[in-house]
Design a protein around this motif. Sequence first.
Motif, mmCIF file in Angstrom:
data_model
loop_
_atom_site.group_PDB
_atom_site.id
_atom_site.type_symbol
_atom_site.label_atom_id
_atom_site.label_comp_id
_atom_site.label_asym_id
_atom_site.label_seq_id
_atom_site.Cartn_x
_atom_site.Cartn_y
_atom_site.Cartn_z
ATOM 1 N N LEU A 72 -17.070 36.379 11.091
ATOM 2 C CA LEU A 72 -17.650 35.064 11.319
ATOM 3 C C LEU A 72 -18.630 35.085 12.478
ATOM 4 O O LEU A 72 -19.810 34.734 12.333
ATOM 5 N N PHE A 73 -18.159 35.489 13.651
ATOM 6 C CA PHE A 73 -18.967 35.325 14.857
ATOM 7 C C PHE A 73 -20.096 36.346 14.971
ATOM 8 O O PHE A 73 -21.143 36.040 15.544
ATOM 9 N N THR A 74 -19.915 37.542 14.428
ATOM 10 C CA THR A 74 -21.005 38.518 14.448
ATOM 11 C C THR A 74 -22.152 38.062 13.564
ATOM 12 O O THR A 74 -23.326 38.101 13.957
ATOM 13 N N ASN A 75 -21.824 37.620 12.349
ATOM 14 C CA ASN A 75 -22.876 37.150 11.459
ATOM 15 C C ASN A 75 -23.523 35.876 11.963
ATOM 16 O O ASN A 75 -24.744 35.684 11.816
ATOM 17 N N LEU A 76 -22.735 34.998 12.583
ATOM 18 C CA LEU A 76 -23.303 33.771 13.134
ATOM 19 C C LEU A 76 -24.259 34.092 14.276
ATOM 20 O O LEU A 76 -25.331 33.483 14.392
ATOM 21 N N VAL A 130 -25.709 25.819 5.471
ATOM 22 C CA VAL A 130 -25.580 26.798 4.388
ATOM 23 C C VAL A 130 -24.610 27.906 4.795
ATOM 24 O O VAL A 130 -23.829 28.389 3.971
ATOM 25 N N PHE A 131 -24.648 28.284 6.066
ATOM 26 C CA PHE A 131 -23.757 29.338 6.567
ATOM 27 C C PHE A 131 -22.298 28.972 6.319
ATOM 28 O O PHE A 131 -21.524 29.772 5.786
ATOM 29 N N PHE A 132 -21.921 27.734 6.704
ATOM 30 C CA PHE A 132 -20.510 27.343 6.624
ATOM 31 C C PHE A 132 -20.114 26.756 5.268
ATOM 32 O O PHE A 132 -18.927 26.522 5.029
ATOM 33 N N ILE A 133 -21.100 26.520 4.403
ATOM 34 C CA ILE A 133 -20.791 26.043 3.055
ATOM 35 C C ILE A 133 -20.801 27.186 2.044
ATOM 36 O O ILE A 133 -19.934 27.261 1.163
ATOM 37 N N LYS A 134 -21.775 28.105 2.197
ATOM 38 C CA LYS A 134 -21.970 29.149 1.196
ATOM 39 C C LYS A 134 -21.633 30.554 1.697
ATOM 40 O O LYS A 134 -20.929 31.310 1.018
ATOM 41 N N TYR A 136 -20.087 31.687 4.701
ATOM 42 C CA TYR A 136 -18.734 31.817 5.250
ATOM 43 C C TYR A 136 -18.058 30.463 5.050
ATOM 44 O O TYR A 136 -17.928 29.684 5.990
ATOM 45 N N PRO A 137 -17.651 30.173 3.810
ATOM 46 C CA PRO A 137 -17.170 28.824 3.467
ATOM 47 C C PRO A 137 -15.948 28.407 4.279
ATOM 48 O O PRO A 137 -14.969 29.137 4.371
ATOM 49 N N LEU A 138 -16.048 27.220 4.856
ATOM 50 C CA LEU A 138 -14.906 26.609 5.516
ATOM 51 C C LEU A 138 -14.192 25.723 4.500
ATOM 52 O O LEU A 138 -14.475 25.765 3.314
ATOM 53 N N SER A 139 -13.282 24.932 4.932
ATOM 54 C CA SER A 139 -12.553 24.038 4.034
ATOM 55 C C SER A 139 -13.519 23.123 3.284
ATOM 56 O O SER A 139 -14.497 22.623 3.849
ATOM 57 N N GLY A 140 -13.241 22.904 1.998
ATOM 58 C CA GLY A 140 -14.095 22.048 1.187
ATOM 59 C C GLY A 140 -14.213 20.640 1.719
ATOM 60 O O GLY A 140 -15.186 19.936 1.434
ATOM 61 N N ILE A 141 -13.247 20.225 2.525
ATOM 62 C CA ILE A 141 -13.272 18.867 3.079
ATOM 63 C C ILE A 141 -14.420 18.697 4.074
ATOM 64 O O ILE A 141 -14.816 17.574 4.399
ATOM 65 N N LEU A 146 -20.749 18.431 6.908
ATOM 66 C CA LEU A 146 -21.776 19.415 7.250
ATOM 67 C C LEU A 146 -23.137 19.004 6.694
ATOM 68 O O LEU A 146 -24.158 19.083 7.389
ATOM 69 N N VAL A 147 -23.146 18.576 5.441
ATOM 70 C CA VAL A 147 -24.402 18.142 4.828
ATOM 71 C C VAL A 147 -24.936 16.905 5.547
ATOM 72 O O VAL A 147 -26.134 16.824 5.876
#
Length: 208
Positions: A72-76, A130-134, A136-141, A146-147
């Motif tokens: 997570l954190f390296t790619n971020l 896009v990072f946290f949705i696609k 490195y997806p976090l919870s769908g909630i 995010l959007v």
Amino acid sequence: MAEKTKREIPSALKRTLDFDVKLTKDFLDAVKDKFPLQNYRHHYKFLEISCHGVPWLAFTIFGLYTFDKPELFTNLLVALLLDIVIVAVTKAFTRRRRPAYNVNDMFMSMSVDKFSFPSGHATRAILAAVFFIKLYPLSGILFLPLVGWSLAVCVSRVLLGRHHILDVVGGIVIGLLEAFVMNQLWLSDSSARYIIQALGGEDPWSSA
């Protein structure tokens, strides 16, 4: 010493930029006619800080050495550095000035921040969404928050007077392209661990 010649702008581009200036000003005037825009400025400022590069970098570096989530954190971190370089180079090349009515009260501005195209907050907001949705997806909630946050950041750049509409649209496109690049460059968990250990000399998550 010869005077530095002013850079010539192609007529088609100049017409586009002039139209963008007028469209942005007309949009702001229309919003002001219907809403007390000045009363919401502190909300726009909060959105500005929430997407500023310095807090995001600080959070990422802190997380990198605090939590055992190297992928997570390296790619971020790579994504944020990529965004900073692309936005800085693009701003230095285009050198478009901010709207004349912009108030110079930006949180921790840098030298290239006097230029307007593209909106770095827009690129970062879209990239993060896009990072946290696609990627490195976090919870769908968290999808709608995010959007909503990323779009609110983009709109607030115009409402704050920081950018013209075209600056924000350009930022959105660049943010999507950056997300595509990150998808190609993505580091697996094992690769991220290897890189962190190679750079740091030891496992930062070791309890020893």
